[in-house]
Motif scaffolding. Sequence first.
Motif, mmCIF file in Angstrom:
data_model
loop_
_atom_site.group_PDB
_atom_site.id
_atom_site.type_symbol
_atom_site.label_atom_id
_atom_site.label_comp_id
_atom_site.label_asym_id
_atom_site.label_seq_id
_atom_site.Cartn_x
_atom_site.Cartn_y
_atom_site.Cartn_z
ATOM 1 N N THR A 92 42.076 2.471 29.271
ATOM 2 C CA THR A 92 42.349 1.460 28.256
ATOM 3 C C THR A 92 43.266 0.364 28.792
ATOM 4 O OG1 THR A 92 44.207 2.779 27.441
ATOM 5 C CG2 THR A 92 42.076 3.125 26.387
ATOM 6 N N LYS A 93 43.703 0.515 30.043
ATOM 7 C CA LYS A 93 44.581 -0.488 30.646
ATOM 8 C C LYS A 93 43.755 -1.623 31.234
ATOM 9 C CE LYS A 93 47.761 3.217 31.964
ATOM 10 N NZ LYS A 93 48.382 3.948 33.089
ATOM 11 N N ARG A 94 44.290 -2.788 31.164
ATOM 12 C CA ARG A 94 43.561 -3.963 31.638
ATOM 13 C C ARG A 94 43.236 -3.863 33.122
ATOM 14 N NH1 ARG A 94 43.036 -8.958 29.300
ATOM 15 N NH2 ARG A 94 42.478 -10.666 30.686
ATOM 16 N N SER A 95 44.185 -3.341 33.898
ATOM 17 C CA SER A 95 43.978 -3.224 35.349
ATOM 18 C C SER A 95 43.834 -1.776 35.794
ATOM 19 C CB SER A 95 45.158 -3.879 36.092
ATOM 20 O OG SER A 95 46.371 -3.225 35.741
ATOM 21 N N GLY A 96 43.566 -0.864 34.848
ATOM 22 C CA GLY A 96 43.478 0.552 35.193
ATOM 23 C C GLY A 96 42.132 0.918 35.804
ATOM 24 N N THR A 97 42.156 1.928 36.655
ATOM 25 C CA THR A 97 40.926 2.414 37.287
ATOM 26 C C THR A 97 40.358 3.627 36.579
ATOM 27 O OG1 THR A 97 42.132 3.860 38.802
ATOM 28 C CG2 THR A 97 41.723 1.588 39.527
ATOM 29 N N GLY A 98 41.130 4.270 35.723
ATOM 30 C CA GLY A 98 40.652 5.471 35.048
ATOM 31 C C GLY A 98 40.606 6.688 35.939
ATOM 32 N N LEU A 99 41.396 6.687 37.029
ATOM 33 C CA LEU A 99 41.355 7.808 37.971
ATOM 34 C C LEU A 99 42.617 8.658 37.953
ATOM 35 C CD1 LEU A 99 39.677 6.168 41.085
ATOM 36 C CD2 LEU A 99 38.694 7.846 39.536
ATOM 37 N N GLY A 100 43.706 8.165 37.375
ATOM 38 C CA GLY A 100 44.963 8.913 37.422
ATOM 39 C C GLY A 100 44.865 10.265 36.750
ATOM 40 N N LEU A 101 44.484 10.278 35.461
ATOM 41 C CA LEU A 101 44.352 11.540 34.740
ATOM 42 C C LEU A 101 43.188 12.367 35.265
ATOM 43 C CD1 LEU A 101 45.097 10.427 31.062
ATOM 44 C CD2 LEU A 101 46.435 12.001 32.455
ATOM 45 N N ALA A 102 42.094 11.698 35.633
ATOM 46 C CA ALA A 102 40.940 12.430 36.156
ATOM 47 C C ALA A 102 41.295 13.150 37.455
ATOM 48 C CB ALA A 102 39.770 11.475 36.383
ATOM 49 N N LEU A 103 42.074 12.482 38.327
ATOM 50 C CA LEU A 103 42.490 13.115 39.579
ATOM 51 C C LEU A 103 43.435 14.284 39.295
ATOM 52 C CD1 LEU A 103 42.482 13.125 42.660
ATOM 53 C CD2 LEU A 103 44.379 11.494 42.609
ATOM 54 N N ALA A 104 44.343 14.113 38.335
ATOM 55 C CA ALA A 104 45.246 15.214 37.968
ATOM 56 C C ALA A 104 44.445 16.409 37.451
ATOM 57 C CB ALA A 104 46.246 14.741 36.913
ATOM 58 N N ARG A 105 43.411 16.138 36.670
ATOM 59 C CA ARG A 105 42.573 17.245 36.173
ATOM 60 C C ARG A 105 41.837 17.934 37.323
ATOM 61 N NH1 ARG A 105 37.171 16.350 32.692
ATOM 62 N NH2 ARG A 105 36.527 15.713 34.759
ATOM 63 N N GLU A 106 41.300 17.153 38.258
ATOM 64 C CA GLU A 106 40.606 17.747 39.397
ATOM 65 C C GLU A 106 41.548 18.632 40.202
ATOM 66 O OE1 GLU A 106 37.339 17.534 40.600
ATOM 67 O OE2 GLU A 106 36.981 16.821 38.561
ATOM 68 N N ILE A 107 42.779 18.191 40.389
ATOM 69 C CA ILE A 107 43.748 18.979 41.156
ATOM 70 C C ILE A 107 44.103 20.251 40.401
ATOM 71 C CG2 ILE A 107 46.127 18.990 42.002
ATOM 72 C CD1 ILE A 107 45.762 16.007 42.656
ATOM 73 N N ALA A 108 44.308 20.150 39.089
ATOM 74 C CA ALA A 108 44.625 21.339 38.287
ATOM 75 C C ALA A 108 43.486 22.340 38.339
ATOM 76 C CB ALA A 108 44.932 20.933 36.849
ATOM 77 N N GLU A 109 42.251 21.874 38.176
ATOM 78 C CA GLU A 109 41.103 22.780 38.198
ATOM 79 C C GLU A 109 40.871 23.354 39.585
ATOM 80 O OE1 GLU A 109 37.882 20.543 36.573
ATOM 81 O OE2 GLU A 109 38.611 20.709 34.495
ATOM 82 N N ALA A 110 41.186 22.588 40.637
ATOM 83 C CA ALA A 110 41.057 23.118 41.991
ATOM 84 C C ALA A 110 42.046 24.248 42.222
ATOM 85 C CB ALA A 110 41.281 21.996 43.020
ATOM 86 N N HIS A 111 43.166 24.238 41.505
ATOM 87 C CA HIS A 111 44.154 25.330 41.576
ATOM 88 C C HIS A 111 43.811 26.465 40.610
ATOM 89 C CE1 HIS A 111 46.560 22.389 43.802
ATOM 90 N NE2 HIS A 111 47.417 23.351 44.103
ATOM 91 N N GLY A 112 42.659 26.369 39.936
ATOM 92 C CA GLY A 112 42.261 27.407 38.988
ATOM 93 C C GLY A 112 42.846 27.237 37.611
ATOM 94 N N GLY A 113 43.443 26.069 37.330
ATOM 95 C CA GLY A 113 44.080 25.850 36.037
ATOM 96 C C GLY A 113 43.327 24.838 35.200
ATOM 97 N N ARG A 114 44.039 24.264 34.254
ATOM 98 C CA ARG A 114 43.452 23.280 33.359
ATOM 99 C C ARG A 114 44.539 22.310 32.909
ATOM 100 N NH1 ARG A 114 44.178 27.950 30.434
ATOM 101 N NH2 ARG A 114 45.321 27.759 28.472
ATOM 102 N N ILE A 115 44.122 21.228 32.292
ATOM 103 C CA ILE A 115 45.057 20.210 31.836
ATOM 104 C C ILE A 115 44.651 19.772 30.437
ATOM 105 C CG2 ILE A 115 43.804 18.214 32.736
ATOM 106 C CD1 ILE A 115 46.508 17.085 33.664
ATOM 107 N N GLY A 116 45.630 19.470 29.599
ATOM 108 C CA GLY A 116 45.357 19.051 28.234
ATOM 109 C C GLY A 116 46.357 18.012 27.776
#
Length: 437
Positions: A394-418
Motif C-alpha cells: 500500500t506504500k507509494r514506493s513499496g515493493t511488497g517484499l518485506g513481509l513476504a520475505l519475513a514469511r518465507e524466512i519464518a516458514e523456512a525455519h518451520g514456523g509461521r507469521i501472523g
Amino acid sequence: MAPRRSIAGHIALVCAGVSVLAVTLTLLFDHFFDSVLLAACIALIVCLPLSLLLARRAVAPALSLFRALAGTALSYRDGDFGFGLRWKHRDELGDLVDAHNELGGVLREQRLSLVQRELLLDTMVQNTPVAMLLVGDGGHVVYGNLAARRLLNGGRKLEGLALETLLAAAAVPLREAVQRGGDGLFAVGEGDEEEVFHLARRAFRLNGRPHELLLLRHLTSELRRQEVQTWKKVIRVISHELNNSLAPVASLAHSGAELTRRGQTARLEAIFATIEERARHLEGFIRGYARFAKLPTPRLEPVAWPLFVDRLRSQVEFVVDGELPDEPSRLDQAQMEQALLNLLKNAHESGSAPEAVTLRVRRQPGLLRIEVMDRGTGMSDAVLENALVPFYSTKRSGTGLGLALAREIAEAHGGRIGLANREGGGLVVVMSLPLPL
C-alpha cells in the motif's frame, strides 16, 4: 367409530361370566344331588374346559398380533420398513399397533432420506475432480472414485486391489510421493506436458480398524493461472519502479549533455549524484527481488539473543519488552536478522513514534514467539488479508517484499507469521518458530 374397550375389562367380564356360570351350576346340581361339595365338583368339571376354551379364544388374536410384531421387528432389523399392521379393536393393543405403524413410517422416511443423501454424496464424490482413494489396514483399496480410477487403473474398478500393485504401474513421481508419506506436491511429465498434483493423506479408524484416505488434486491449470497473475503483478511492479527511475535518469542525462555542450559544468556534479542515487535505488530494488527468489535453506546455529538484539539496535531503533531468553536459539542468523529488520522498519514506517516500536521475545513450551509491535495506523481487514502476499504493497514506493520475505524466512525455519491490529491502535506481527523438544 366403535367404542373403546379395555383388555382388562374384557378379561374381567369373561371371568365374571364363568364365575356366575359356576355358581349357577353348583346351585342347580345341589338341588339334584343334595350335596354342595359334589355339586361344586361337577360345576368345576364343566366350567374348567369352558374357561380354557374362552381364554384361548380371548388371547388368540393377541398371540397372532405378537407374532406379527416379531416379524415386522425382524424386517426392521434387516432394513425393510415397508410392513404395517392392522388391529380391528380399539384397546391397548390397538394403541400398540398404531405406535408400531407410526414408528415404521418414521423409519421409512428416515431411510428414504438417508438413501437420498447417500446418493447425493456418492454422486458428488464420484464426480469431483479430486481423486479419492480409501485404503484399508491391509493395503487394499476399499473405495476409489471415478477420478482415482482414471488416474490409477485406466478407468477400471479399484476396490479390492492392492495399492502397491497400482503404484507399481503408476508414474514414478506419483509412486514416490505416496511412498514418501505426508502431504506434498509432485509433477508428472516434462515440459509442456507436465502435470502438477497435490497429495493429501489422512488416517482414521473405520469400524475399529485403521484406514487411510488419499486425496490427489490436479493443480496444473490453477497453478498456471496463478503463475500468469503473478507474472503480471511482477511486471507491473518492475515496470513502475524502472519507469520511476529511468525517466528522470534519461532527463538528467539529456540535461547534462546540454550543459556540457554549453560549457556549464557547475551543475554536472548534482546531476551525476542524482543519477547515481537512482541507479543505487534500482540496484537495491533488483537485489531485494533476487534475495526473495533465491532464499537458501536456513543454516541453523546457536544464536544468543542479547548479542543478536544489539546487532539489530545498531541498525534500527526499537525498545525491548521484557527479558530476552537466556538460552540460545538455533536460527539462521543472517536470515532472521533480515526478517526482523524488515518488520522493525515497517513498524517505523507505519507512523508510530520510534519509542513505541517494540520487540518481544518469549520462550513457550515447544515454541519461540517473536513479536514486533508499533502504535501506528494499523491495517484494514483487506490489507491484513493480503499483507503477506508477495508484491502487495500500500506504500507509494513499496515493493511488497518485506513481509513476504519475513514469511518465507519464518516458514523456512518451520514456523509461521501472523498480523493483527492492537487494541488502542497499531499493529503486532507475531513470528512463531518451533523449538526442539
